[in-house]
Design an enzyme around this catalytic site. Structure first.
Site, PDB file in Angstrom:
ATOM      1  N   SER A 164       0.864  -1.181   0.000  1.00 62.11           N
ATOM      2  CA  SER A 164       0.000   0.000   0.000  1.00 62.11           C
ATOM      3  C   SER A 164       0.900   1.231   0.000  1.00 62.11           C
ATOM      4  O   SER A 164       1.752   1.358  -0.872  1.00 62.11           O
ATOM      5  CB  SER A 164      -0.958  -0.024   1.199  1.00 62.11           C
ATOM      6  OG  SER A 164      -1.889   1.029   1.130  1.00 62.11           O
ATOM      7  N   THR A 165       0.751   2.124   0.970  1.00 63.93           N
ATOM      8  CA  THR A 165       1.530   3.362   0.989  1.00 63.93           C
ATOM      9  C   THR A 165       3.024   3.068   0.981  1.00 63.93           C
ATOM     10  O   THR A 165       3.522   2.315   1.809  1.00 63.93           O
ATOM     11  CB  THR A 165       1.168   4.190   2.237  1.00 63.93           C
ATOM     12  OG1 THR A 165      -0.244   4.402   2.257  1.00 63.93           O
ATOM     13  CG2 THR A 165       1.877   5.536   2.203  1.00 63.93           C
ATOM     14  N   HIS A 190      -2.578  -1.149  -3.323  1.00 63.22           N
ATOM     15  CA  HIS A 190      -3.739  -0.286  -3.128  1.00 63.22           C
ATOM     16  C   HIS A 190      -3.604   0.990  -3.949  1.00 63.22           C
ATOM     17  O   HIS A 190      -2.726   1.814  -3.689  1.00 63.22           O
ATOM     18  CB  HIS A 190      -3.890   0.092  -1.652  1.00 63.22           C
ATOM     19  CG  HIS A 190      -4.212  -1.068  -0.772  1.00 63.22           C
ATOM     20  ND1 HIS A 190      -3.952  -1.070   0.579  1.00 63.22           N
ATOM     21  CD2 HIS A 190      -4.781  -2.270  -1.039  1.00 63.22           C
ATOM     22  CE1 HIS A 190      -4.348  -2.210   1.109  1.00 63.22           C
ATOM     23  NE2 HIS A 190      -4.841  -2.968   0.141  1.00 63.22           N
ATOM     24  N   MET A 285      -0.313   1.176   5.069  1.00 60.62           N
ATOM     25  CA  MET A 285      -1.164   1.459   6.211  1.00 60.62           C
ATOM     26  C   MET A 285      -2.130   0.309   6.467  1.00 60.62           C
ATOM     27  O   MET A 285      -2.488  -0.432   5.555  1.00 60.62           O
ATOM     28  CB  MET A 285      -1.985   2.729   5.955  1.00 60.62           C
ATOM     29  CG  MET A 285      -1.193   4.013   6.076  1.00 60.62           C
ATOM     30  SD  MET A 285      -2.273   5.463   6.020  1.00 60.62           S
ATOM     31  CE  MET A 285      -2.572   5.585   4.261  1.00 60.62           C
ATOM     32  N   ASP A 288      -4.488  -4.860   5.920  1.00 62.58           N
ATOM     33  CA  ASP A 288      -4.891  -5.698   4.799  1.00 62.58           C
ATOM     34  C   ASP A 288      -3.721  -6.578   4.350  1.00 62.58           C
ATOM     35  O   ASP A 288      -2.614  -6.081   4.132  1.00 62.58           O
ATOM     36  CB  ASP A 288      -5.359  -4.818   3.628  1.00 62.58           C
ATOM     37  CG  ASP A 288      -5.944  -5.640   2.493  1.00 62.58           C
ATOM     38  OD1 ASP A 288      -6.569  -6.680   2.776  1.00 62.58           O
ATOM     39  OD2 ASP A 288      -5.773  -5.235   1.323  1.00 62.58           O
TER      40      ASP A 288
END
Length: 345
Positions: A164-165, A190, A285, A288
């Protein structure tokens, strides 16, 4: 009490600046220390107000936002959250910005509902950006990348990666360490719709050893292929048909707040590939992918989590480590080598 996070908002649209201001007013821990319509104004406000985070519009007339971002990253590293319209051009610029060291990108809404919060979710990104080490925003020197061996040590049949991030740079670094005859690789990063197509295209141009593109429903996965889950309203999973792994893209509700979800992908790999698979969870973050990585680990897969020190945001890999889902916890610059040297359990 902690000091509030000071944010500089840079956007040529007066309306967008007002909407961001109204959204942040709901969060007492965030204050707007300045607003700028162009980089010249922004430069002066950076010197004057010393913001903790900058939100930067991707597309502004009569300026080059990427050049401005480059100067920020080189001369005065400050976490930058890009705000991008959901257009092909906006997505392409946003991906470039993320590769240059921007913290993350927030999709600018195409329409505004009366009374609604058009920028809901931006405050969360700003908080994460403010509390991440500034050193993480400085670009890595490509020359420092490790050279790995020419082949994998063991015959893994499928590799699944979630991020993600911070994942744009992390994925590029990991994939760059893999040779042409790597096992098929499926990736869930993401990102909003449109962004994943631009991201896949850029990776495919940069990493010549692998064939990288957005995933298509029902596609047979072959060695040397990397398939990235499309952003939007579909989850990506894999299944086994006639002795081969194929992708599945299905519309469904978000899982852990995300669609596509890393957990959905990892759970399917655990079911259909078991101990012939490898799972890698990178910076991001939330949580998930942590439970999915645990499912893979329990199914006999070899699992790797990025370590705290090299993560832009130590969320997803942290939860995975706490669950005992990781066979190894590895710094980013060693993940490719660790994967290629891993043992089939």
């Amino acid at each position: 009490m902690e000091k509030p996070i000071k944010v500089l908002v840079v956007d040529d649209s007066r309306t967008a600046r007002a909407l961001i201001r109204r959204s942040f007013e709901q969060h007492p821990d965030i204050v707007i220390c300045g607003e700028a319509a162009n980089p010249i104004e922004a430069r002066d406000l950076i010197i004057k107000d010393q913001p903790d985070v900058i939100t930067l519009d991707v597309e502004m007339p009569s300026m080059n936002g990427l050049q401005f971002l480059d100067k920020i990253m080189r001369l005065r590293p400050i976490p930058v959250v890009m705000v991008s319209g959901l257009t092909a051009r906006g997505a392409d610029i946003a991906i470039t910005a993320l590769q240059m060291g921007a913290f993350d990108c927030f999709p600018k809404p195409s329409s505004v509902t009366p009374g609604g919060d058009a920028f809901a979710g931006l405050a969360r990104l700003v908080r994460q950006a403010a509390h991440s080490p500034v050193a993480k925003f400085q670009r890595n020197d490509p020359a420092s990348a490790q050279q790995h061996q020419k082949a994998w040590s063991h015959d893994f049949r499928l590799v699944a990666i979630g991020a993600s991030t911070g994942g744009v740079e992390a994925l590029e670094q990991v994939l760059s360490g893999f040779p042409p005859q790597s096992p098929p690789i499926v990736v869930c990063q993401h990102m909003p719709a449109l962004f994943t197509a631009s991201f896949a295209n850029r990776l495919n141009q940069k990493i010549e050893a692998l064939s990288i593109s957005e995933a298509r429903n029902g596609e047979v996965l072959l060695p040397g292929m990397v398939r990235i889950a499309p952003g939007g309203d579909r989850h990506m999973s894999v299944e086994r048909r006639d002795g081969q792994y194929v992708t599945r893209l299905l519309k469904a509700a978000p899982v852990n707040g995300h669609c596509p979800s890393v957990d959905v992908l990892f759970d399917s790999v655990a079911e259909y590939a078991g101990n012939h698979a490898m799972g890698i969870i990178l910076t991001g973050m939330g949580q998930d992918g942590a439970e999915g990585l645990l499912a893979m680990h329990r199914a006999g897969a070899w699992t790797i989590a990025q370590d705290r020190a090299s993560s832009v945001v130590y969320g997803m890999p942290r939860v995975a480590a706490e669950l005992g889902a990781a066979s190894q916890i590895v710094p980013l610059d060693q993940i490719s080598a660790a994967a290629m040297n891993a043992q089939i359990r």
